[in-house]
Design an enzyme around this catalytic site. Structure first.
Site, PDB file in Angstrom:
ATOM      1  N   PHE A 154       0.790  -1.178   0.050  1.00 47.54           N
ATOM      2  CA  PHE A 154       0.039  -0.036   0.014  1.00 47.54           C
ATOM      3  C   PHE A 154       0.814   1.121   0.037  1.00 47.54           C
ATOM      4  O   PHE A 154       0.677   2.276   0.656  1.00 47.54           O
ATOM      5  CB  PHE A 154      -1.151  -0.038   1.363  1.00 47.54           C
ATOM      6  CG  PHE A 154      -2.130   0.782   0.994  1.00 47.54           C
ATOM      7  CD1 PHE A 154      -3.009   0.836  -0.063  1.00 47.54           C
ATOM      8  CD2 PHE A 154      -2.504   1.731   1.977  1.00 47.54           C
ATOM      9  CE1 PHE A 154      -4.045   1.804  -0.109  1.00 47.54           C
ATOM     10  CE2 PHE A 154      -3.423   2.651   2.158  1.00 47.54           C
ATOM     11  CZ  PHE A 154      -4.390   2.610   0.806  1.00 47.54           C
ATOM     12  N   GLY A 155       1.851   1.218  -1.016  1.00 47.59           N
ATOM     13  CA  GLY A 155       2.705   2.492  -1.081  1.00 47.59           C
ATOM     14  C   GLY A 155       1.888   3.521  -2.039  1.00 47.59           C
ATOM     15  O   GLY A 155       0.768   3.485  -2.352  1.00 47.59           O
ATOM     16  N   ARG A 156       2.808   4.065  -2.603  1.00 45.36           N
ATOM     17  CA  ARG A 156       2.359   5.369  -3.426  1.00 45.36           C
ATOM     18  C   ARG A 156       1.573   4.986  -4.719  1.00 45.36           C
ATOM     19  O   ARG A 156       0.621   5.408  -5.084  1.00 45.36           O
ATOM     20  CB  ARG A 156       3.471   6.349  -3.987  1.00 45.36           C
ATOM     21  CG  ARG A 156       4.068   7.264  -3.132  1.00 45.36           C
ATOM     22  CD  ARG A 156       5.186   8.038  -3.680  1.00 45.36           C
ATOM     23  NE  ARG A 156       6.424   7.026  -4.217  1.00 45.36           N
ATOM     24  CZ  ARG A 156       7.421   7.126  -3.324  1.00 45.36           C
ATOM     25  NH1 ARG A 156       7.634   8.165  -2.471  1.00 45.36           N
ATOM     26  NH2 ARG A 156       8.380   6.502  -3.599  1.00 45.36           N
ATOM     27  N   ILE A 157       2.015   3.777  -5.390  1.00 47.70           N
ATOM     28  CA  ILE A 157       1.598   3.192  -6.671  1.00 47.70           C
ATOM     29  C   ILE A 157       0.406   2.492  -6.394  1.00 47.70           C
ATOM     30  O   ILE A 157      -0.802   2.797  -7.039  1.00 47.70           O
ATOM     31  CB  ILE A 157       2.573   2.411  -7.575  1.00 47.70           C
ATOM     32  CG1 ILE A 157       3.625   3.158  -7.833  1.00 47.70           C
ATOM     33  CG2 ILE A 157       1.671   1.679  -8.530  1.00 47.70           C
ATOM     34  CD1 ILE A 157       4.877   2.551  -8.255  1.00 47.70           C
ATOM     35  N   ARG A 177       1.535  -4.330   6.486  1.00 48.00           N
ATOM     36  CA  ARG A 177       1.823  -4.573   7.848  1.00 48.00           C
ATOM     37  C   ARG A 177       0.905  -4.287   8.950  1.00 48.00           C
ATOM     38  O   ARG A 177       0.438  -4.899   9.558  1.00 48.00           O
ATOM     39  CB  ARG A 177       3.109  -3.962   8.219  1.00 48.00           C
ATOM     40  CG  ARG A 177       4.236  -4.983   7.881  1.00 48.00           C
ATOM     41  CD  ARG A 177       5.548  -4.373   8.308  1.00 48.00           C
ATOM     42  NE  ARG A 177       6.641  -4.153   7.341  1.00 48.00           N
ATOM     43  CZ  ARG A 177       7.311  -5.048   6.604  1.00 48.00           C
ATOM     44  NH1 ARG A 177       7.212  -6.055   7.237  1.00 48.00           N
ATOM     45  NH2 ARG A 177       7.783  -4.766   5.771  1.00 48.00           N
ATOM     46  N   THR A 238       2.407  -5.335 -11.571  1.00 49.48           N
ATOM     47  CA  THR A 238       3.032  -4.272 -12.232  1.00 49.48           C
ATOM     48  C   THR A 238       4.286  -3.723 -11.273  1.00 49.48           C
ATOM     49  O   THR A 238       4.782  -2.897 -11.394  1.00 49.48           O
ATOM     50  CB  THR A 238       2.296  -2.982 -12.285  1.00 49.48           C
ATOM     51  OG1 THR A 238       1.677  -2.656 -11.048  1.00 49.48           O
ATOM     52  CG2 THR A 238       1.151  -2.977 -13.181  1.00 49.48           C
ATOM     53  N   ARG A 240       7.156  -6.489  -9.459  1.00 50.81           N
ATOM     54  CA  ARG A 240       8.265  -7.153  -9.865  1.00 50.81           C
ATOM     55  C   ARG A 240       7.969  -8.562 -10.149  1.00 50.81           C
ATOM     56  O   ARG A 240       7.239  -9.394  -9.337  1.00 50.81           O
ATOM     57  CB  ARG A 240       9.769  -7.105  -8.810  1.00 50.81           C
ATOM     58  CG  ARG A 240      10.031  -5.838  -8.623  1.00 50.81           C
ATOM     59  CD  ARG A 240      10.860  -5.425  -9.950  1.00 50.81           C
ATOM     60  NE  ARG A 240      11.819  -4.195  -9.980  1.00 50.81           N
ATOM     61  CZ  ARG A 240      11.281  -3.108 -10.291  1.00 50.81           C
ATOM     62  NH1 ARG A 240      10.024  -2.764 -10.862  1.00 50.81           N
ATOM     63  NH2 ARG A 240      12.023  -1.819 -10.386  1.00 50.81           N
ATOM     64  N   GLU A 269      12.918 -11.710 -16.684  1.00 50.41           N
ATOM     65  CA  GLU A 269      12.915 -10.754 -17.743  1.00 50.41           C
ATOM     66  C   GLU A 269      14.387 -10.931 -18.523  1.00 50.41           C
ATOM     67  O   GLU A 269      15.432 -10.917 -17.735  1.00 50.41           O
ATOM     68  CB  GLU A 269      12.746  -9.339 -17.052  1.00 50.41           C
ATOM     69  CG  GLU A 269      11.142  -9.305 -16.821  1.00 50.41           C
ATOM     70  CD  GLU A 269      10.800  -7.774 -16.344  1.00 50.41           C
ATOM     71  OE1 GLU A 269      11.635  -6.804 -16.774  1.00 50.41           O
ATOM     72  OE2 GLU A 269      10.005  -7.614 -15.580  1.00 50.41           O
ATOM     73  N   HIS A 287       7.480  -4.816 -19.433  1.00 48.86           N
ATOM     74  CA  HIS A 287       7.777  -3.676 -18.584  1.00 48.86           C
ATOM     75  C   HIS A 287       7.511  -2.105 -19.036  1.00 48.86           C
ATOM     76  O   HIS A 287       8.597  -1.523 -19.017  1.00 48.86           O
ATOM     77  CB  HIS A 287       9.161  -4.156 -18.087  1.00 48.86           C
ATOM     78  CG  HIS A 287       9.729  -3.471 -16.604  1.00 48.86           C
ATOM     79  ND1 HIS A 287      10.196  -4.320 -15.992  1.00 48.86           N
ATOM     80  CD2 HIS A 287       9.149  -2.614 -15.816  1.00 48.86           C
ATOM     81  CE1 HIS A 287      10.632  -3.956 -14.883  1.00 48.86           C
ATOM     82  NE2 HIS A 287       9.710  -2.813 -14.781  1.00 48.86           N
ATOM     83  N   GLY A 289       5.625   0.027 -17.041  1.00 46.46           N
ATOM     84  CA  GLY A 289       4.823   0.889 -16.106  1.00 46.46           C
ATOM     85  C   GLY A 289       5.261   2.366 -16.379  1.00 46.46           C
ATOM     86  O   GLY A 289       4.212   3.078 -16.198  1.00 46.46           O
TER      87      GLY A 289
HETATM   88  O1  GLV Z   1      10.373  -0.886 -12.889  1.00 48.04           O
HETATM   89  C1  GLV Z   1      10.494   0.241 -13.019  1.00 48.04           C
HETATM   90  C2  GLV Z   1      10.967   1.101 -11.848  1.00 48.04           C
HETATM   91  O2  GLV Z   1      11.315   0.418 -10.877  1.00 48.04           O
HETATM   92  O3  GLV Z   1      11.033   2.226 -12.107  1.00 48.04           O
END
Ligand code: GLV
Length: 327
Positions: A154-157, A177, A238, A240, A269, A287, A289
């Protein structure tokens, strides 16, 4: 350092290269460096800072030998660098946080929509000349509105993905957490709920991954987790690739344990697991994103600025391990 030398493993988009060239000498290898070549060049004593990509692996061997004072990674993620080893060897590592949040969340939403509505399959169907007109049951997909989205991390993205999903009428829960108090949730206050990982896995219609890759998250999504998901559910990644056991995912998709997967990242990858690309219930992107022109340019500016600051002996704006810095 009055005239530093930057090793740039892969040229940056504009204005990154101009900034670096204005600040010092820039060395760009004429091809992709192997692990051995990266170690050799980083320990040659000829460069002050490396401007690196996710595909450049900085492990203990490379970092122990390295004579550079910093690594400016052109990415928000930095799992290509053994940060503890870098700190140990007094090498500062920088990343490019913040600027790619919206673009990556857009891509997560795109994968949710495209996979549920069978976009890739439908496009191929039309291009192959099979479209004979509207049919009541042609290429039916799954609903987005009313579906539940489970965010792992639950970070920024993840939060930016939550905002988008709410706009599409999804219900949104997250696992982290601990539950985030409403006061710290900004526009998401009262609109998203915390859930335990197991519950999120068992009950989500879409499970979207937003955790960094580390020892705790490697193969977090394995055969058992995939078996616990609803047979109608979709996995979206999206984050890793190695967060998912990709072979187990292929088996789960083949056996109908889950309905589909939308992936932007892969365990090995640029290779993808055998059989993955043959499955119609997947959307597979290479990849992408952060891949918008303006985001990549902003990342380049940030990455170059980090590198220049390190070369000048100044604390850069985006250090990952500030404790490594010896001014
Ligand atoms: O996957 C891309 C990044 O971490 O910027």
């Amino acid at each position: 350092m009055s005239h530093p030398t930057f090793l740039v493993t892969t040229p940056l988009p504009d204005p990154g290269m101009q900034m670096l060239r204005a600040a010092g000498d820039v060395v760009v290898p004429d091809r992709e460096l192997t692990a051995e070549e990266l170690t050799a060049v980083c320990s040659s004593g000829s460069h002050d800072v490396v401007v690196a990509q996710l595909i450049n692996i900085f492990d203990e061997t490379t970092l122990a030998a390295a004579t550079v004072r910093g690594i400016s990674n052109y990415a928000v993620g930095y799992d290509n660098v053994d940060v503890a080893a870098a700190t140990n060897h007094g090498i500062l590592v920088c990343n490019t946080p913040g600027v790619l949040t919206a673009a990556t969340a857009d891509l997560a939403m795109l994968l949710i929509l495209a996979t549920a509505r069978r976009c890739v399959e439908a496009d191929a169907y039309l291009r192959s000349g099979r479209f004979r007109g509207w049919r009541p049951e042609l290429l039916l997909g799954a609903d987005i509105t009313g579906a539940s989205l489970g965010l792992v991390g639950f970070g920024r993205i993840a939060r930016a993905t939550a905002e988008r999903a709410l706009g599409f009428g999804m219900t949104v829960r997250y696992t982290a957490r601990r539950a985030v108090p409403d006061d710290d949730l900004g526009p998401l206050a009262g609109r998203v709920q915390h859930a335990e990982f197991d519950e999120l896995v068992r009950t989500s219609d879409f499970l979207s991954l937003h955790v960094p890759l580390n020892a705790d998250t490697h193969h977090l999504i394995d055969a058992d987790v995939l078996r616990a998901m609803k047979p109608t559910a979709y996995l979206i990644n999206t984050a890793r690739g190695p967060v998912v056991n990709e072979q187990a995912l292929v088996a789960a998709l083949r056996d109908g344990q889950i309905a589909g997967a939308g992936l932007d990242v892969y365990e090995h990858e640029p290779d993808v697991a055998d059989g993955l690309a043959d499955l119609a219930n997947t959307t597979l992107l290479p990849h992408l994103g952060s891949a918008t022109r303006s985001v990549r340019a902003t990342m380049a500016r940030r990455c170059a600025a980090n590198a220049i600051a390190m070369a000048r002996g100044e604390m850069p704006e985006h250090p990952v391990n500030p404790e490594a810095w010896r001014a």
